[in-house]
Design a protein around this motif. Structure first.
Motif, mmCIF file in Angstrom:
data_model
loop_
_atom_site.group_PDB
_atom_site.id
_atom_site.type_symbol
_atom_site.label_atom_id
_atom_site.label_comp_id
_atom_site.label_asym_id
_atom_site.label_seq_id
_atom_site.Cartn_x
_atom_site.Cartn_y
_atom_site.Cartn_z
ATOM 1 N N LEU A 217 0.827 -1.213 0.000
ATOM 2 C CA LEU A 217 0.000 0.000 0.000
ATOM 3 C C LEU A 217 0.859 1.260 0.000
ATOM 4 O O LEU A 217 0.540 2.236 -0.686
ATOM 5 C CB LEU A 217 -0.937 -0.007 1.212
ATOM 6 N N ALA A 218 1.960 1.232 0.771
ATOM 7 C CA ALA A 218 2.866 2.388 0.801
ATOM 8 C C ALA A 218 3.511 2.608 -0.563
ATOM 9 O O ALA A 218 3.653 3.745 -1.025
ATOM 10 C CB ALA A 218 3.943 2.185 1.872
ATOM 11 N N MET A 219 3.889 1.507 -1.226
ATOM 12 C CA MET A 219 4.488 1.590 -2.559
ATOM 13 C C MET A 219 3.503 2.177 -3.562
ATOM 14 O O MET A 219 3.847 3.076 -4.358
ATOM 15 C CB MET A 219 4.930 0.201 -3.015
ATOM 16 N N LEU A 220 2.267 1.691 -3.532
ATOM 17 C CA LEU A 220 1.238 2.202 -4.433
ATOM 18 C C LEU A 220 0.918 3.666 -4.130
ATOM 19 O O LEU A 220 0.678 4.459 -5.047
ATOM 20 C CB LEU A 220 -0.036 1.354 -4.326
ATOM 21 N N ALA A 221 0.922 4.016 -2.843
ATOM 22 C CA ALA A 221 0.640 5.400 -2.457
ATOM 23 C C ALA A 221 1.701 6.350 -3.009
ATOM 24 O O ALA A 221 1.382 7.449 -3.464
ATOM 25 C CB ALA A 221 0.578 5.515 -0.933
ATOM 26 N N ILE A 222 2.960 5.922 -3.000
ATOM 27 C CA ILE A 222 4.041 6.754 -3.543
ATOM 28 C C ILE A 222 3.850 6.976 -5.038
ATOM 29 O O ILE A 222 3.947 8.108 -5.539
ATOM 30 C CB ILE A 222 5.416 6.109 -3.278
ATOM 31 N N GLY A 223 3.551 5.894 -5.764
ATOM 32 C CA GLY A 223 3.417 6.004 -7.213
ATOM 33 C C GLY A 223 2.140 6.698 -7.651
ATOM 34 O O GLY A 223 2.166 7.559 -8.532
ATOM 35 N N LEU A 224 0.999 6.329 -7.022
ATOM 36 C CA LEU A 224 -0.299 6.835 -7.472
ATOM 37 C C LEU A 224 -0.654 8.179 -6.842
ATOM 38 O O LEU A 224 -0.960 9.152 -7.541
ATOM 39 C CB LEU A 224 -1.394 5.806 -7.156
ATOM 40 N N ILE A 225 -0.603 8.250 -5.496
ATOM 41 C CA ILE A 225 -1.010 9.478 -4.805
ATOM 42 C C ILE A 225 0.119 10.503 -4.803
ATOM 43 O O ILE A 225 -0.077 11.673 -5.136
ATOM 44 C CB ILE A 225 -1.440 9.160 -3.356
ATOM 45 N N GLY A 226 1.327 10.052 -4.432
ATOM 46 C CA GLY A 226 2.431 10.978 -4.244
ATOM 47 C C GLY A 226 3.133 11.417 -5.502
ATOM 48 O O GLY A 226 3.967 12.324 -5.469
ATOM 49 N N THR A 227 2.832 10.787 -6.627
ATOM 50 C CA THR A 227 3.490 11.180 -7.883
ATOM 51 C C THR A 227 2.464 11.507 -8.964
ATOM 52 O O THR A 227 2.336 12.652 -9.386
ATOM 53 C CB THR A 227 4.441 10.079 -8.368
ATOM 54 N N ALA A 228 1.691 10.507 -9.412
ATOM 55 C CA ALA A 228 0.748 10.724 -10.512
ATOM 56 C C ALA A 228 -0.335 11.733 -10.134
ATOM 57 O O ALA A 228 -0.554 12.720 -10.846
ATOM 58 C CB ALA A 228 0.123 9.394 -10.924
ATOM 59 N N LEU A 229 -1.031 11.508 -9.007
ATOM 60 C CA LEU A 229 -2.106 12.410 -8.590
ATOM 61 C C LEU A 229 -1.555 13.775 -8.205
ATOM 62 O O LEU A 229 -2.127 14.818 -8.571
ATOM 63 C CB LEU A 229 -2.883 11.795 -7.422
ATOM 64 N N ALA A 230 -0.433 13.780 -7.458
ATOM 65 C CA ALA A 230 0.155 15.051 -7.019
ATOM 66 C C ALA A 230 0.562 15.897 -8.218
ATOM 67 O O ALA A 230 0.303 17.110 -8.252
ATOM 68 C CB ALA A 230 1.368 14.780 -6.129
#
Length: 295
Positions: A217-230
């Motif tokens: 979940l942390a890995m996905l959060a970095i890629g999806l929330i913290g990079t793509a979405l941000a």
């Protein structure tokens, strides 16, 4: 305008949150910064490529067909994006998300110094002030005012400064390409190229860590929330409120990283840490205000 301000702030907060997710993975999953950089870029790049294919297909096609611009994109992807992500995450692994993020924000001051060297001129008074504040802030953050010892590891300090240098490269190299094709095709394809390069260069496919559900979940959060979405939210903010105001709101990133680190990972900070944070981040506001006044 209100939506632009809100989404820009949320984008910056997501960047800070992603840094804390990285810190969590370094502590609990003993993951390497090279592997995390590879996965972050590939996950974010894949999502952004889908968005680009839907919204900017023609621009992407034009870019791929232009060999000279494609070569410049490779330079940006490896020397800008990948180098910036890798140095930043490595700095987190040796310190913490908040400290690494603040050290990365030395890059506006470094850009001032580079501009002065390029133009063969002495810095203006406001630029001198920012150079002094940034230097003093780094000193306070690194030593807590004690000349005889470092408060953070030497590796954390050096990688943080490298992250700031990498951010300069990340900021300067894609300017002409973005004017020609827009930000989304450049960043999405750059993320994919940079991620593939990191994976091959560090042979990340040979060192896949065993992650539990929280690590995944942390890995996905970095890629999806913290990079793509941000990135998507920040890009919308730049288009509505302008780059200068957006850059000032982006300063919420280290605040978000500090809050997440404190409440989630129980990272402790002292008064001198906050003083160093303040001195460095003040340069971002001063330079942005000076640029706004000049315009």
């Amino acid at each position: 305008m209100k939506k632009g301000f809100l989404l820009t702030a949320l984008g910056a907060a997501c960047w800070g949150f992603s840094g804390t997710c990285g810190q969590y993975l370094f502590i609990h999953a003993h993951i390497s910064s090279s592997y995390l950089t590879t996965m972050r870029m590939l996950i974010a790049g894949g999502v952004l490529m889908i968005i680009t294919f839907i919204n900017s297909r023609e621009m992407l096609k034009r870019l791929i067909q232009n060999k000279r611009d494609l070569l410049q994109l490779f330079i940006f992807a490896i020397g800008g994006l990948a180098f910036s992500q890798w140095t930043y995450l490595t700095a987190i692994s040796y310190s913490n998300a908040a400290t690494a993020t603040v050290l990365q924000y030395l890059y506006p001051t470094l850009l001032v110094i580079l501009t002065c060297l390029k133009d063969h001129r002495f810095p203006q008074s406001i630029e001198v002030l920012c150079i002094v504040l940034a230097t003093l802030g780094t000193f306070v953050l690194a030593t807590h005012g004690h000349l005889s010892r470092l408060n953070i590891s030497m590796q954390g300090l050096l990688w943080g400064i490298l992250a700031a240098i990498a951010a300069c490269s990340y900021t300067l190299t894609p300017v002409k390409l973005m004017h020609r094709y827009g930000s989304l095709p450049i960043v999405s394809l750059g993320m994919m190229i940079g991620g593939l390069f990191m994976g091959i260069a560090f042979q990340s496919y040979k060192h896949i860590p065993a992650l539990d559900i929280s690590g995944i979940l942390a890995m996905l959060a970095i890629g999806l929330i913290g990079t793509a979405l941000a990135f998507t939210m920040y890009l919308f903010g730049v288009s509505t409120i302008g780059a200068i105001k957006a850059s000032m709101l982006a300063s919420l990133e280290p605040v978000s990283a500090a809050i997440c680190s404190f409440f989630w990972l129980h990272t402790t900070f002292q008064f001198t840490d906050f003083l160093g944070f303040f001195l460095i981040m003040a340069t971002v506001f001063i330079l942005a205000k000076a640029k706004e006044k000049a315009q």
